[in-house]
Scaffold this active site. Structure first.
Site, PDB file in Angstrom:
ATOM      1  N   ASP A  13       0.816  -1.220   0.000  1.00 18.44           N
ATOM      2  CA  ASP A  13       0.000   0.000   0.000  1.00 18.44           C
ATOM      3  C   ASP A  13       0.846   1.265   0.000  1.00 18.44           C
ATOM      4  O   ASP A  13       0.480   2.268   0.615  1.00 18.44           O
ATOM      5  CB  ASP A  13      -0.960   0.020   1.204  1.00 18.44           C
ATOM      6  N   GLY A  15       1.482   2.973  -2.698  1.00 17.94           N
ATOM      7  CA  GLY A  15       1.104   3.786  -3.847  1.00 17.94           C
ATOM      8  C   GLY A  15       1.763   3.339  -5.135  1.00 17.94           C
ATOM      9  O   GLY A  15       1.924   4.124  -6.068  1.00 17.94           O
ATOM     10  N   LYS A  16       2.136   2.051  -5.197  1.00 19.73           N
ATOM     11  CA  LYS A  16       2.821   1.523  -6.385  1.00 19.73           C
ATOM     12  C   LYS A  16       1.973   1.669  -7.640  1.00 19.73           C
ATOM     13  O   LYS A  16       2.504   1.925  -8.723  1.00 19.73           O
ATOM     14  CB  LYS A  16       3.172   0.046  -6.176  1.00 19.73           C
ATOM     15  N   GLY A  17       0.654   1.482  -7.493  1.00 17.47           N
ATOM     16  CA  GLY A  17      -0.213   1.525  -8.667  1.00 17.47           C
ATOM     17  C   GLY A  17      -0.151   2.846  -9.392  1.00 17.47           C
ATOM     18  O   GLY A  17      -0.134   2.890 -10.627  1.00 17.47           O
ATOM     19  N   GLY A  40      -3.818  -5.183  -5.083  1.00 13.48           N
ATOM     20  CA  GLY A  40      -4.829  -4.286  -5.612  1.00 13.48           C
ATOM     21  C   GLY A  40      -4.369  -2.860  -5.739  1.00 13.48           C
ATOM     22  O   GLY A  40      -3.584  -2.384  -4.924  1.00 13.48           O
ATOM     23  N   HIS A  41      -4.830  -2.220  -6.773  1.00 14.73           N
ATOM     24  CA  HIS A  41      -4.534  -0.814  -7.003  1.00 14.73           C
ATOM     25  C   HIS A  41      -5.823  -0.083  -7.349  1.00 14.73           C
ATOM     26  O   HIS A  41      -6.644  -0.584  -8.108  1.00 14.73           O
ATOM     27  CB  HIS A  41      -3.532  -0.642  -8.157  1.00 14.73           C
ATOM     28  N   GLN A 224       2.100  -6.170  -3.038  1.00 14.25           N
ATOM     29  CA  GLN A 224       2.489  -6.174  -1.631  1.00 14.25           C
ATOM     30  C   GLN A 224       3.784  -5.367  -1.422  1.00 14.25           C
ATOM     31  O   GLN A 224       4.019  -4.404  -2.130  1.00 14.25           O
ATOM     32  CB  GLN A 224       2.591  -7.601  -1.079  1.00 14.25           C
TER      33      GLN A 224
END
Length: 323
Positions: A13, A15-17, A40-41, A224
């Site tokens: 979480d 902020g990779k997306g 998930g993003h 992840q």
């Protein structure tokens, strides 16, 4: 742009997306290489919100090729549901712009059931998984009894492979006083899914090698974070796959020299979902406020889990990821 792998340097979480989506404008191919639909993003493009769990972020960009690599565990129904949802939002998805490794391991309903049973049976040993069957599917992969996407192309040999899988799972179910599973039901389900899934099947290692030799730019999208890596994370409170950059090669069938630049994402504070150590957790109004702000857009949307524990940024915890 050289080939780039984007990984999380914390517990996910980070902020990779958003970073992957930004970089995907310069890439030709975007590849998922580990995890499953426990990732998930949430992306907002031109005012439209898209929530991805299994598909690579590049699927939202026209003219980009999205690829799911062999390191992923693949839930057929979750895949079809996500494709249908995105098509309903106007996203064009077909085998022309989305490929799935033919040797990817399938997540079946029995994996989800086992995952949920383990999590709910004993609070003291619960890991805090998404209960989506990720861990049990990886167990079957390592145990050499998994059903893979390519197996759906040969329905004559599929019953034998299902029997091999159930020899293990029905033994577990007998020990748990659960009704045994009939292989005929699994065969019927997979037979119905085969024509919907097989058009996306691809020999991904060969495809990516050809594209690399053509000079195409490849973006590897991690899920992840490093502190959830099954080997290098806060074991046993980790995910079931390797989340570090080296997995980009193993999880796609490419050589390590093809990975190129590694970009680790770290945010100004820290969050984690599930159980396990969290030395900088904030147990005050600031932590509660960040919890409320983080959950809907991050793990709350993708993993379906709340709360998302929040704390101060921990440089010592993140330092192994940088190394």
């Amino acid at each position: 742009m050289a080939n780039v792998v984007v990984v999380g340097a914390q517990w996910g979480d980070e902020g990779k997306g958003k970073i992957v989506d930004w970089l995907s404008e310069q890439a030709d191919i975007v590849v998922r290489f580990q995890g499953g639909h426990n990732a998930g993003h949430t992306l907002v493009i031109n005012g439209e919100t898209y929530k991805l769990a299994l598909l690579p972020s590049g699927v939202l960009r026209p003219s980009k090729l999205a690829v799911i690599g062999n390191g992923v565990v693949f839930d057929p129904q979750a895949f079809l549901d996500e494709v249908t949802k995105l098509k309903g939002q106007g996203v064009a998805i077909s085998p022309e712009n989305l490929r799935v490794a033919e040797n990817v391991t399938l997540i079946l309903p029995l994996h989800r059931e086992l995952d949920a049973l383990r999590e709910s049976s004993n609070a003291a040993t619960a890991i805090g998984t998404t209960r989506r069957g990720i861990g049990p599917a990886y167990e079957d992969k390592v145990g050499r009894r998994a059903i893979r996407l390519m197996d759906l192309a040969d329905l004559d040999t599929l019953p034998h492979k299902i029997d091999r899988l159930l020899a293990h799972h029905n033994a577990l179910r007998r020990g748990l006083n659960l009704e045994e599973i009939d292989g005929g039901g699994i065969l019927k389900e997979l037979t119905a899914l085969a024509p919907k899934l097989l058009p996306y099947a691809e020999t991904v290692w060969r495809l990516l090698d050809l594209k690399r030799r053509e000079g195409k730019r490849i973006l590897f999208e991690g899920a992840q974070g490093a502190l959830l890596d099954v080997d290098h994370g806060t074991y046993p409170y980790v995910t079931s796959s390797n989340t570090v950059a080296a997995q980009a090669a193993t999880g796609t069938g490419m050589g390590p020299g093809a990975v190129g630049y590694v970009l680790g994402i770290c945010k100004a504070y820290t969050t984690r979902v599930g159980q396990g150590p969290f030395p900088t957790e904030l147990n005050d109004e600031i932590g509660e406020a960040r919890n409320s702000a983080s959950t809907p857009g991050a793990s709350g949307a993708a993993a379906g889990l709340t709360p998302c524990w929040c704390g101060k940024r921990s440089a010592p915890a993140a330092s192994p990821a940088w190394r």
